[in-house]
Scaffold this motif. Structure first.
Motif, PDB file in Angstrom:
ATOM      1  N   ILE A 163     -52.118  33.152 -24.878  1.00 33.21           N
ATOM      2  CA  ILE A 163     -52.566  31.826 -25.288  1.00 33.21           C
ATOM      3  C   ILE A 163     -53.611  31.347 -24.285  1.00 33.21           C
ATOM      4  O   ILE A 163     -53.747  31.925 -23.195  1.00 33.21           O
ATOM      5  CB  ILE A 163     -51.381  30.827 -25.329  1.00 33.21           C
ATOM      6  N   PRO A 164     -54.364  30.287 -24.613  1.00 34.54           N
ATOM      7  CA  PRO A 164     -55.318  29.752 -23.633  1.00 34.54           C
ATOM      8  C   PRO A 164     -54.625  29.335 -22.340  1.00 34.54           C
ATOM      9  O   PRO A 164     -53.553  28.723 -22.358  1.00 34.54           O
ATOM     10  CB  PRO A 164     -55.925  28.544 -24.357  1.00 34.54           C
ATOM     11  N   LEU A 165     -55.235  29.672 -21.232  1.00 34.68           N
ATOM     12  CA  LEU A 165     -54.658  29.349 -19.923  1.00 34.68           C
ATOM     13  C   LEU A 165     -54.477  27.850 -19.756  1.00 34.68           C
ATOM     14  O   LEU A 165     -53.495  27.399 -19.145  1.00 34.68           O
ATOM     15  CB  LEU A 165     -55.564  29.901 -18.816  1.00 34.68           C
ATOM     16  N   ASN A 166     -55.383  27.053 -20.301  1.00 35.79           N
ATOM     17  CA  ASN A 166     -55.274  25.596 -20.181  1.00 35.79           C
ATOM     18  C   ASN A 166     -53.994  25.068 -20.828  1.00 35.79           C
ATOM     19  O   ASN A 166     -53.404  24.101 -20.339  1.00 35.79           O
ATOM     20  CB  ASN A 166     -56.495  24.917 -20.813  1.00 35.79           C
ATOM     21  N   GLY A 202     -61.773  29.496 -21.447  1.00 33.16           N
ATOM     22  CA  GLY A 202     -61.968  30.843 -21.977  1.00 33.16           C
ATOM     23  C   GLY A 202     -61.040  31.888 -21.409  1.00 33.16           C
ATOM     24  O   GLY A 202     -61.170  33.073 -21.727  1.00 33.16           O
ATOM     25  N   LYS A 203     -60.092  31.500 -20.571  1.00 34.38           N
ATOM     26  CA  LYS A 203     -59.132  32.441 -19.988  1.00 34.38           C
ATOM     27  C   LYS A 203     -57.836  32.401 -20.807  1.00 34.38           C
ATOM     28  O   LYS A 203     -57.447  31.365 -21.330  1.00 34.38           O
ATOM     29  CB  LYS A 203     -58.830  32.099 -18.533  1.00 34.38           C
ATOM     30  N   TYR A 204     -57.156  33.540 -20.863  1.00 33.20           N
ATOM     31  CA  TYR A 204     -55.913  33.640 -21.631  1.00 33.20           C
ATOM     32  C   TYR A 204     -54.814  34.242 -20.767  1.00 33.20           C
ATOM     33  O   TYR A 204     -55.076  34.998 -19.833  1.00 33.20           O
ATOM     34  CB  TYR A 204     -56.128  34.487 -22.894  1.00 33.20           C
ATOM     35  N   ILE A 205     -53.570  33.897 -21.129  1.00 35.93           N
ATOM     36  CA  ILE A 205     -52.417  34.350 -20.357  1.00 35.93           C
ATOM     37  C   ILE A 205     -51.217  34.462 -21.286  1.00 35.93           C
ATOM     38  O   ILE A 205     -51.174  33.798 -22.335  1.00 35.93           O
ATOM     39  CB  ILE A 205     -52.109  33.363 -19.198  1.00 35.93           C
ATOM     40  N   ALA A 206     -50.264  35.302 -20.924  1.00 31.21           N
ATOM     41  CA  ALA A 206     -49.026  35.391 -21.695  1.00 31.21           C
ATOM     42  C   ALA A 206     -48.270  34.075 -21.567  1.00 31.21           C
ATOM     43  O   ALA A 206     -48.149  33.533 -20.469  1.00 31.21           O
ATOM     44  CB  ALA A 206     -48.164  36.551 -21.193  1.00 31.21           C
ATOM     45  N   THR A 230     -54.813  40.206 -13.732  1.00 31.07           N
ATOM     46  CA  THR A 230     -56.141  40.495 -14.262  1.00 31.07           C
ATOM     47  C   THR A 230     -56.133  40.028 -15.710  1.00 31.07           C
ATOM     48  O   THR A 230     -55.492  40.643 -16.567  1.00 31.07           O
ATOM     49  CB  THR A 230     -56.460  41.995 -14.199  1.00 31.07           C
ATOM     50  N   HIS A 231     -56.777  38.901 -15.950  1.00 27.33           N
ATOM     51  CA  HIS A 231     -56.657  38.312 -17.278  1.00 27.33           C
ATOM     52  C   HIS A 231     -57.846  38.676 -18.158  1.00 27.33           C
ATOM     53  O   HIS A 231     -58.864  39.188 -17.709  1.00 27.33           O
ATOM     54  CB  HIS A 231     -56.517  36.783 -17.177  1.00 27.33           C
ATOM     55  N   LYS A 232     -57.668  38.385 -19.441  1.00 34.70           N
ATOM     56  CA  LYS A 232     -58.708  38.623 -20.422  1.00 34.70           C
ATOM     57  C   LYS A 232     -59.531  37.360 -20.591  1.00 34.70           C
ATOM     58  O   LYS A 232     -59.037  36.254 -20.429  1.00 34.70           O
ATOM     59  CB  LYS A 232     -58.084  39.022 -21.765  1.00 34.70           C
TER      60      LYS A 232
END
Length: 348
Positions: free
Chosen positions: A214-217, A249-253, A342-344
């Motif tokens: 999902i979006p990091l924010n 624009g960063k994503y994380i589990a 290391t994120h996408k």
């Protein structure tokens, strides 16, 4: 092997085989007075070659090799080669000669040259039809098995990830309800806002908790809401949450960071201004760094201590295999967690 790839492999094989065989035929007959009809010979070759190729590819190999009857498979190849030689001789050397006066090899005396004919055609059958067809079949089946193994592995990882993520929500809900219960019990004016905050957080868990990333924010907002919910319980919370870097624009589990923050409020001292809880989240173009540091509360021992951290370690191993570093340390009375991901930069 995908269907389109398999079709192209077969097409390329047949184009190569027929071109090469016809090239050899032209070399063989260039000095002969009696020449075969190239179109008729080529047509008969295609039918004979394809018949042997797909008899081996579709019947012999699936029946004998998959049942591990290797000797029967080898014996069937000899029979198939003999059948090829016999049918080819009957069609191209006898029937074509009888009906249209043409032939393929056109030997003057087959009683003397028959051995060469049989040996040459048997070797041609094995080297240009049976062997390439078997190699294509083996490669195709190996790729199918490998693709199935990878699919099963992916399904297993997905199932394990779903199980681990499903364990986050009850754990979080259990802790939060305990906090709200304490607030209601003490008639805190923050009880209703806390319930509203918890309701919003649970909607987030239900809506985004099952996603792969999902979006990091969104995850940061969830952490901030959780911290605010905990602060409703105690106004003396000494905590600093520092953010740095561009998170757009960063994503994380989802829910991957919450266990570290939960651990602070369960097992740490959060009201000591001399040793405040420090939470730092820093992002770069390629990495996310998340650090949590807190003073350890030696007087509180949760009977289910460690479930959250073990859970997140398992999730990291599944979802960030090869692209995460987690260091958990305890020095003196200070507990520190440092996580690097290391994120996408694009949504999967």
């Amino acid at each position: 092997m995908k269907t389109k790839v398999r079709i192209w492999v077969h097409v390329i094989y047949w184009l190569y085989t027929m071109f090469f065989v016809e090239f050899l035929n032209k070399l063989a007959y260039r000095n002969q007075i009696v020449r075969p009809d190239p179109n008729l010979i080529l047509f008969s070759n295609i039918i004979l070659f394809a018949g042997v190729f797909y008899l081996n590819y579709c019947i012999l190999l699936p029946v004998f090799f998959k049942k591990r009857k290797f000797l029967a498979l080898v014996a069937s190849w000899f029979v198939l080669s003999g059948l090829f030689v016999g049918v080819r001789f009957l069609v191209q050397e006898h029937l074509f000669q009888k009906w249209w006066g043409i032939c393929n090899y056109c030997y003057e005396d087959y009683s003397r040259q028959g051995g060469a004919y049989i040996f040459g055609n048997a070797m041609l059958c094995f080297s240009y039809i049976i062997l390439p067809g078997s190699i294509i079949w083996f490669v195709d089946n190996w790729l199918k098995s490998e693709r199935q193994r990878l699919r099963l592995q992916e399904e297993k990882v997905a199932a394990e990830r779903a199980l681990l993520q499903s364990q986050v929500s009850p754990h979080f809900l259990f802790n939060s309800l305990n906090n709200i219960y304490s607030m209601v019990y003490h008639h805190s004016e923050n009880s209703l806002p806390a319930i509203q905050k918890l309701s919003g957080m649970m909607r987030y868990v239900i809506a985004d908790g099952s996603a792969e990333e999902i979006p990091l924010n969104n995850e940061i907002s969830y952490l901030q809401d959780y911290i605010e919910l905990q602060q409703y319980r105690s106004r003396n919370t000494a905590l600093r949450f520092d953010l740095s870097g561009d998170t757009a624009g960063k994503y994380i589990a989802p829910l991957i960071l919450i266990s570290f923050v939960e651990n602070v409020f369960k097992h740490g001292v959060v009201t000591d201004a001399a040793h405040p809880v420090c939470i730092q989240l820093e992002t770069t173009d390629s990495q996310l760094s998340f650090t949590v540091q807190n003073k350890i509360n030696r007087h509180t021992k949760d009977p289910v201590s460690g479930i959250g951290l073990k859970n997140v370690q398992s999730r990291l191993a599944l979802q960030y295999a090869g692209r995460h570093k987690l260091k958990i340390s305890e020095e003196g009375n200070i507990f520190t967690v440092h996580l690097v991901l290391t994120h996408k930069t694009t949504k999967p």
